[in-house]
Scaffold this motif. Sequence first.
Motif, PDB file in Angstrom:
ATOM      1  N   TYR A 283       0.597  -1.239  -0.020  1.00 33.23           N
ATOM      2  CA  TYR A 283       0.151  -0.147  -0.257  1.00 33.23           C
ATOM      3  C   TYR A 283       1.029   1.209  -0.063  1.00 33.23           C
ATOM      4  O   TYR A 283       2.042   1.272   0.410  1.00 33.23           O
ATOM      5  CB  TYR A 283      -0.902  -0.029   1.156  1.00 33.23           C
TER       6      TYR A 283
ATOM      7  N   ALA B 215      -5.523   6.174   0.057  1.00 34.76           N
ATOM      8  CA  ALA B 215      -4.848   4.926  -0.090  1.00 34.76           C
ATOM      9  C   ALA B 215      -4.539   4.388  -1.383  1.00 34.76           C
ATOM     10  O   ALA B 215      -5.817   4.453  -2.179  1.00 34.76           O
ATOM     11  CB  ALA B 215      -5.310   3.723   0.923  1.00 34.76           C
ATOM     12  N   TYR B 216      -3.522   3.789  -1.956  1.00 37.00           N
ATOM     13  CA  TYR B 216      -3.417   2.979  -3.018  1.00 37.00           C
ATOM     14  C   TYR B 216      -2.767   1.728  -2.715  1.00 37.00           C
ATOM     15  O   TYR B 216      -2.204   1.419  -2.061  1.00 37.00           O
ATOM     16  CB  TYR B 216      -2.312   3.675  -3.780  1.00 37.00           C
ATOM     17  N   LEU B 217      -3.751   0.609  -3.025  1.00 36.91           N
ATOM     18  CA  LEU B 217      -3.623  -0.869  -2.855  1.00 36.91           C
ATOM     19  C   LEU B 217      -2.751  -1.322  -3.865  1.00 36.91           C
ATOM     20  O   LEU B 217      -3.445  -1.752  -4.941  1.00 36.91           O
ATOM     21  CB  LEU B 217      -4.867  -1.329  -2.350  1.00 36.91           C
TER      22      LEU B 217
ATOM     23  N   TYR C 264      -4.531   7.869  -6.243  1.00 38.73           N
ATOM     24  CA  TYR C 264      -5.238   7.233  -5.154  1.00 38.73           C
ATOM     25  C   TYR C 264      -6.450   6.800  -5.376  1.00 38.73           C
ATOM     26  O   TYR C 264      -7.425   7.560  -5.968  1.00 38.73           O
ATOM     27  CB  TYR C 264      -4.866   8.220  -3.872  1.00 38.73           C
TER      28      TYR C 264
END
Length: 132
Positions: free
Chosen positions: A33, A100-102, A119
């Motif tokens: 993440y 968040a970027y997963l 994001y």
Amino acid sequence: VQLVESGGGLGQAGGSLRLCCTAAGFDLDDVNYAITWFRQAPGKDREGISCINSSEGGRKYYANSVKGRFTISSDDAKNTVYLEMTRMEPEKSAVYSCAAYLGINIGIGRQGMLDPVRYHYWGEGTQVTVSS
């Protein structure tokens, strides 16, 4: 996925506040993440200020405007990312949000990691007002 910010409120110029970004729907110690803090004042563009990127071993990125004054950190046990703000400036009163970027982010660089278009998931934000 849900992100919830807390810790905002009224601070004094030159003082400190700690913001929290608590994640739900994924575990920080289970996935790759990047979580980034942004701020946006009325009538101004959203500004990326600090990022923590697990894909790069927890590498931290800071905008020049906050380098040396703000610190980002994470607590996997609490599934929370923190932003410790010191020497706050009144002109930086804004809504502070985490996003968040997963997935894997490697070699993107500071500008890319602080770009809001990267994001997928956003919290609702918390107001930070710094009095002079």
